[in-house]
Design a protein around this motif. Structure first.
Motif, mmCIF file in Angstrom:
data_model
loop_
_atom_site.group_PDB
_atom_site.id
_atom_site.type_symbol
_atom_site.label_atom_id
_atom_site.label_comp_id
_atom_site.label_asym_id
_atom_site.label_seq_id
_atom_site.Cartn_x
_atom_site.Cartn_y
_atom_site.Cartn_z
ATOM 1 N N LEU A 1 0.828 -1.207 0.000
ATOM 2 C CA LEU A 1 0.000 0.000 0.000
ATOM 3 C C LEU A 1 0.864 1.259 0.000
ATOM 4 C CD1 LEU A 1 -2.663 -1.060 2.671
ATOM 5 C CD2 LEU A 1 -2.941 -1.065 0.194
ATOM 6 N N PHE A 2 1.986 1.205 0.688
ATOM 7 C CA PHE A 2 2.889 2.351 0.830
ATOM 8 C C PHE A 2 3.633 2.651 -0.475
ATOM 9 C CE2 PHE A 2 6.656 4.630 2.298
ATOM 10 C CZ PHE A 2 6.178 5.407 3.341
ATOM 11 N N ALA A 3 3.745 1.664 -1.334
ATOM 12 C CA ALA A 3 4.587 1.734 -2.534
ATOM 13 C C ALA A 3 4.120 2.814 -3.515
ATOM 14 C CB ALA A 3 4.595 0.375 -3.223
ATOM 15 N N PRO A 4 5.006 3.221 -4.438
ATOM 16 C CA PRO A 4 4.632 4.204 -5.466
ATOM 17 C C PRO A 4 3.486 3.700 -6.340
ATOM 18 C CG PRO A 4 7.018 3.899 -5.389
ATOM 19 C CD PRO A 4 6.423 2.833 -4.531
ATOM 20 N N THR A 5 2.820 4.631 -6.970
ATOM 21 C CA THR A 5 1.691 4.287 -7.838
ATOM 22 C C THR A 5 2.112 3.316 -8.935
ATOM 23 O OG1 THR A 5 0.805 6.508 -7.446
ATOM 24 C CG2 THR A 5 -0.160 5.252 -9.256
ATOM 25 N N ALA A 6 3.297 3.519 -9.479
ATOM 26 C CA ALA A 6 3.788 2.655 -10.554
ATOM 27 C C ALA A 6 3.918 1.205 -10.113
ATOM 28 C CB ALA A 6 5.137 3.164 -11.057
ATOM 29 N N ASP A 7 4.077 0.985 -8.804
ATOM 30 C CA ASP A 7 4.204 -0.377 -8.275
ATOM 31 C C ASP A 7 2.890 -0.896 -7.706
ATOM 32 O OD1 ASP A 7 6.884 -0.375 -8.944
ATOM 33 O OD2 ASP A 7 7.518 0.390 -6.988
ATOM 34 N N GLY A 8 1.815 -0.162 -7.954
ATOM 35 C CA GLY A 8 0.503 -0.611 -7.504
ATOM 36 C C GLY A 8 0.097 -0.125 -6.133
ATOM 37 N N GLY A 9 0.883 0.771 -5.535
ATOM 38 C CA GLY A 9 0.563 1.271 -4.203
ATOM 39 C C GLY A 9 -0.206 2.577 -4.246
ATOM 40 N N TYR A 10 -0.371 3.182 -3.076
ATOM 41 C CA TYR A 10 -1.102 4.446 -2.963
ATOM 42 C C TYR A 10 -0.157 5.646 -2.890
ATOM 43 C CZ TYR A 10 -5.528 2.011 -2.450
ATOM 44 O OH TYR A 10 -6.648 1.235 -2.684
ATOM 45 N N ASN A 11 1.111 5.417 -3.182
ATOM 46 C CA ASN A 11 2.107 6.475 -3.377
ATOM 47 C C ASN A 11 2.483 7.245 -2.116
ATOM 48 O OD1 ASN A 11 3.887 7.539 -5.310
ATOM 49 N ND2 ASN A 11 2.682 9.421 -5.460
ATOM 50 N N CYS A 12 2.406 6.604 -0.956
ATOM 51 C CA CYS A 12 2.970 7.232 0.246
ATOM 52 C C CYS A 12 4.462 7.472 0.019
ATOM 53 C CB CYS A 12 2.778 6.337 1.465
ATOM 54 S SG CYS A 12 1.082 5.801 1.761
ATOM 55 N N ALA A 13 5.111 6.492 -0.619
ATOM 56 C CA ALA A 13 6.546 6.588 -0.890
ATOM 57 C C ALA A 13 6.860 7.760 -1.808
ATOM 58 C CB ALA A 13 7.047 5.286 -1.514
ATOM 59 N N GLY A 14 5.948 8.076 -2.723
ATOM 60 C CA GLY A 14 6.185 9.155 -3.675
ATOM 61 C C GLY A 14 6.309 10.513 -3.016
ATOM 62 N N CYS A 15 5.582 10.719 -1.922
ATOM 63 C CA CYS A 15 5.629 12.008 -1.220
ATOM 64 C C CYS A 15 6.651 12.015 -0.088
ATOM 65 C CB CYS A 15 4.253 12.357 -0.653
ATOM 66 S SG CYS A 15 2.988 12.700 -1.901
ATOM 67 N N HIS A 16 6.761 10.903 0.609
ATOM 68 C CA HIS A 16 7.527 10.886 1.861
ATOM 69 C C HIS A 16 8.958 10.374 1.715
ATOM 70 C CE1 HIS A 16 4.318 12.150 4.595
ATOM 71 N NE2 HIS A 16 3.489 11.453 3.834
ATOM 72 N N GLY A 17 9.480 10.335 0.502
ATOM 73 C CA GLY A 17 10.903 10.044 0.356
ATOM 74 C C GLY A 17 11.251 8.592 0.145
#
Length: 354
Positions: free
Chosen positions: A107-123
């Motif tokens: 879920l935390f993973a970037p959108t490209a990896d099927g997640g909700y992009n928490c990683a995209g904003c939070h580093g």
């Protein structure tokens, strides 16, 4: 390993018991004699049974041996189960935790990896801090402009907030910022279990705390008595001293108050100075998500400096009093595990002079 051994022993006992009953049934059937003639029930005197010598000899001994075998199985199995069960439970807990962390990472993973992009904003997946695009509107002119909003590091979030407070933030977001509401209760897409697994993943990426006698779990390297490791604390002081030497700030307390390491994860200004998070700070400590600290307001709330230091160390608790007339909401994080007592004292001295 212990769980597998315990399971194997249990299966062996079960199969032995079942096998014993099956063999008993087979031998019983084979020894049964066919009825003679048209008799519906074989008369008792038609079947020759064991004599006294056999009954009280070999047959009795076989039954006693069989009873002794099953007694030995029970006698050994129960203590063995008692010894191995705690390890089995611990490994089961570890297995659940591992699965939850894995689900949370998806879920935390970037959108490209099927997640909700928490990683995209939070580093990234380690949550070291980043930026998020956002649009802010000037309340007076209505002008809309695009900004890059500092998304704080999450690898120290459990240093500052409890699990319940993190869950609240995930559920309801921060409505004035790029942090959306993610829980269904707040209008987001994630149910309660998904939020829980996100929290479990965030536990796993925490900077391992120093001074722990025992961490909370393998995937949560924090504890009640822990603190930020010395090398990380040294990084904080090095950056604060650099900012003072560069003339950016006039004191270490001011530099720590405005510290942008980890995209503001260590900063007081992120909540107490409007515009700080997107590079357009207004009056320092003038209030935003957190209350106004200027004009002696912090001195009025905390006449004693030591009370203010303790409040910053421990944060606020929902419904509980702080200071003279404050009631906690849980929004004020605890900085006692991030900063040393001396660093908090420097910040307090700076704030009390605003």
């Amino acid at each position: 390993m212990f769980a597998a051994t315990s399971k194997s022993i249990g299966m062996l006992i079960l199969l032995t018991s079942i096998g014993g009953w099956v063999l008993y049934g087979i031998f019983n059937i084979r020894k049964g004699r066919a009825e003679i003639g048209a008799e519906q029930k074989l008369a008792a005197n038609r079947k020759e049974y064991y004599d006294d010598e056999t009954l009280e000899g070999s047959r009795l001994e076989r039954v006693q041996v069989l009873g002794l075998v099953f007694l030995a199985i029970v006698t050994i199995a129960l203590p063995l189960y008692w010894v191995l069960e705690p390890n089995r439970q611990a490994e089961a807990t570890f297995g659940f935790e591992k699965r939850f962390v894995n689900w949370g990472s998806q879920l935390f993973a970037p959108t490209a990896d099927g997640g909700y992009n928490c990683a995209g904003c939070h580093g990234g997946m380690k949550g070291t801090g980043g930026v998020a695009p956002y649009a802010v509107t000037d309340p007076k002119t209505g002008e809309v402009k695009s900004v890059n909003w500092k998304a704080p590091a999450l690898n120290t979030v459990l240093y500052r907030f409890s699990e319940e407070e993190i869950t609240f933030i995930l559920n309801y977001g921060r409505p004035f910022s790029p942090m959306s509401a993610w829980g269904t209760i707040g209008g987001g897409p994630l149910n309660e279990q998904s939020i829980d697994t996100l929290v479990d993943y965030m536990k796993s990426i925490q900077i391992p705390q120093a001074g722990c006698i025992e961490t909370r779990s393998y995937y949560n390297p924090t504890c009640d008595e822990g603190s930020l490791p010395e090398e990380n604390n040294k990084e904080i002081m090095t950056e604060a001293e650099r900012l003072v030497k560069a003339g950016t700030y006039g004191s270490l307390g001011e530099a720590l108050f405005n510290l942008d390491l980890g995209s503001g994860a260590y900063s007081c200004a992120r909540c107490h100075t409007k515009g700080w998070s997107y590079g357009d700070p207004q009056a320092t400590g003038g209030g935003a998500f957190g209350p106004n600290l200027t004009g002696g307001s912090s001195n009025r709330q905390f006449p004693n400096q030591s009370d203010m230091i303790n409040f910053i160390k421990n944060g606020s608790e929902l419904g509980k009093r702080y200071g003279e007339q404050g009631q906690g909401s849980g929004r004020m994080p605890a900085f006692g595990q991030l900063y040393t007592d001396e660093q908090i004292k420097l910040i307090v001295q700076y704030v009390r002079g605003l």
